[in-house]
Design a protein around this motif. Structure first.
Motif, PDB file in Angstrom:
ATOM      1  N   LYS A  88    -109.146  42.962 -11.142  1.00 11.48           N
ATOM      2  CA  LYS A  88    -109.963  44.174 -11.041  1.00 11.48           C
ATOM      3  C   LYS A  88    -109.423  45.324 -11.884  1.00 11.48           C
ATOM      4  N   THR A  89    -108.117  45.325 -12.133  1.00  7.18           N
ATOM      5  CA  THR A  89    -107.519  46.422 -12.907  1.00  7.18           C
ATOM      6  C   THR A  89    -107.479  46.121 -14.400  1.00  7.18           C
TER       7      THR A  89
ATOM      8  N   MET B  91    -121.926  41.299  -8.330  1.00  5.62           N
ATOM      9  CA  MET B  91    -120.649  41.282  -9.035  1.00  5.62           C
ATOM     10  C   MET B  91    -120.363  39.874  -9.552  1.00  5.62           C
TER      11      MET B  91
ATOM     12  N   GLU C 189    -114.769  39.161 -11.517  1.00  2.35           N
ATOM     13  CA  GLU C 189    -114.544  40.546 -11.112  1.00  2.35           C
ATOM     14  C   GLU C 189    -114.134  40.649  -9.643  1.00  2.35           C
ATOM     15  N   GLN C 190    -114.389  39.581  -8.864  1.00  6.31           N
ATOM     16  CA  GLN C 190    -114.055  39.602  -7.447  1.00  6.31           C
ATOM     17  C   GLN C 190    -112.595  39.207  -7.181  1.00  6.31           C
TER      18      GLN C 190
ATOM     19  N   ILE D  61    -110.639  40.059 -18.006  1.00  8.70           N
ATOM     20  CA  ILE D  61    -111.883  39.410 -17.577  1.00  8.70           C
ATOM     21  C   ILE D  61    -112.738  39.054 -18.786  1.00  8.70           C
TER      22      ILE D  61
ATOM     23  N   GLN E  20    -101.452  40.968 -15.017  1.00 10.40           N
ATOM     24  CA  GLN E  20    -102.388  40.644 -13.926  1.00 10.40           C
ATOM     25  C   GLN E  20    -102.604  39.130 -13.824  1.00 10.40           C
TER      26      GLN E  20
ATOM     27  N   PRO F 244    -110.258  44.925 -17.043  1.00 13.64           N
ATOM     28  CA  PRO F 244    -111.537  44.465 -17.606  1.00 13.64           C
ATOM     29  C   PRO F 244    -111.334  43.666 -18.900  1.00 13.64           C
TER      30      PRO F 244
ATOM     31  N   THR G 101    -108.885  39.753  -6.992  1.00 15.92           N
ATOM     32  CA  THR G 101    -108.139  40.995  -6.779  1.00 15.92           C
ATOM     33  C   THR G 101    -107.295  41.382  -7.981  1.00 15.92           C
TER      34      THR G 101
ATOM     35  N   TYR H 248    -101.739  36.748 -10.592  1.00 13.17           N
ATOM     36  CA  TYR H 248    -102.723  35.804 -10.060  1.00 13.17           C
ATOM     37  C   TYR H 248    -102.090  34.425  -9.856  1.00 13.17           C
TER      38      TYR H 248
END
Length: 207
Positions: free
Chosen positions: A11-12, A1, A5-6, A17, A118, A14, A8, A122
């Protein structure tokens, strides 16, 4: 991974990211490198994907004190706040362990706040964690003896590198604790006499 992507909160999303990989600049640093100096302008915020940074506050007389560590998956909240308000850095960030860092330009930081909840989650999580760590520092300085703080620091460093043996000088420990080298040397000798640590040349082993 992949590293991002790690995280938290990511993760919801993409899409977030993907944007981070698109806009970030990737750099690698060796242990001991300075990533950010005090009083420098903040053009980007770092996201550590490998290794560890230590964040230090320096006084005018040259003394230092360790504020907190930045581990893989984390960023520097002080850089975030300073960059967002177009201020210079109030801290210095050095590499504790060889690190890989993604730098996100400040204009994208502001854009992500508006477009990705998100990302804001963070930042808030990191802010909460750093606030608690700074409270611990204040509590330690106000209420704990230097020998307790020294042992706690050694244990934290041991956990970070996952080894009982820490490569470090007495001078470096003194700087991070904001005290004198002779004080650290005396306390380490006491810890060794009590079979808590074993001293070597520029290294300390926890028993």
């Amino acid at each position: 991974m992949e590293p991002l992507e790690q995280i938290t909160e990511f993760k919801t999303s993409p899409e977030l990211i993907g944007k981070l990989y698109e806009y970030c600049i990737r750099k690698e640093y060796k242990a001991g490198s300075v990533v950010l100096n005090e009083n420098t302008h903040i053009r980007a915020i770092p996201i550590v994907t490998k290794g560890t940074l230590r964040v230090i506050r320096m006084e005018e007389d040259g003394r230092e004190i360790l504020l907190y560590y930045i581990n893989a998956g984390e960023s520097c909240i002080m850089s975030f706040l300073g960059g967002l308000h177009n201020e210079t850095s109030k801290v210095k960030a050095e590499v504790e362990e060889d690190a890989e860092i993604l730098f996100l330009p400040m204009d994208k930081v502001s854009l992500f706040i508006k477009e990705y909840p998100q990302w804001l989650d963070y930042i808030f999580r990191l802010y909460h964690k750093r606030f608690e760590e700074l409270l611990e520092i204040v509590n330690a300085i106000a209420f704990k003896r230097v020998d307790e703080r020294l042992l706690n620091l050694l244990q934290k460093k041991s956990e970070l590198i996952q080894s009982k043996t820490i490569q470090i000088t007495h001078e470096q420990l003194a700087n991070e604790l904001g005290t004198a080298r002779v004080v650290v040397s005396r306390l380490l000798k006491q810890l060794e006499e009590n079979s808590i640590v074993q001293l070597g040349r520029n290294k300390i082993s926890l028993m």
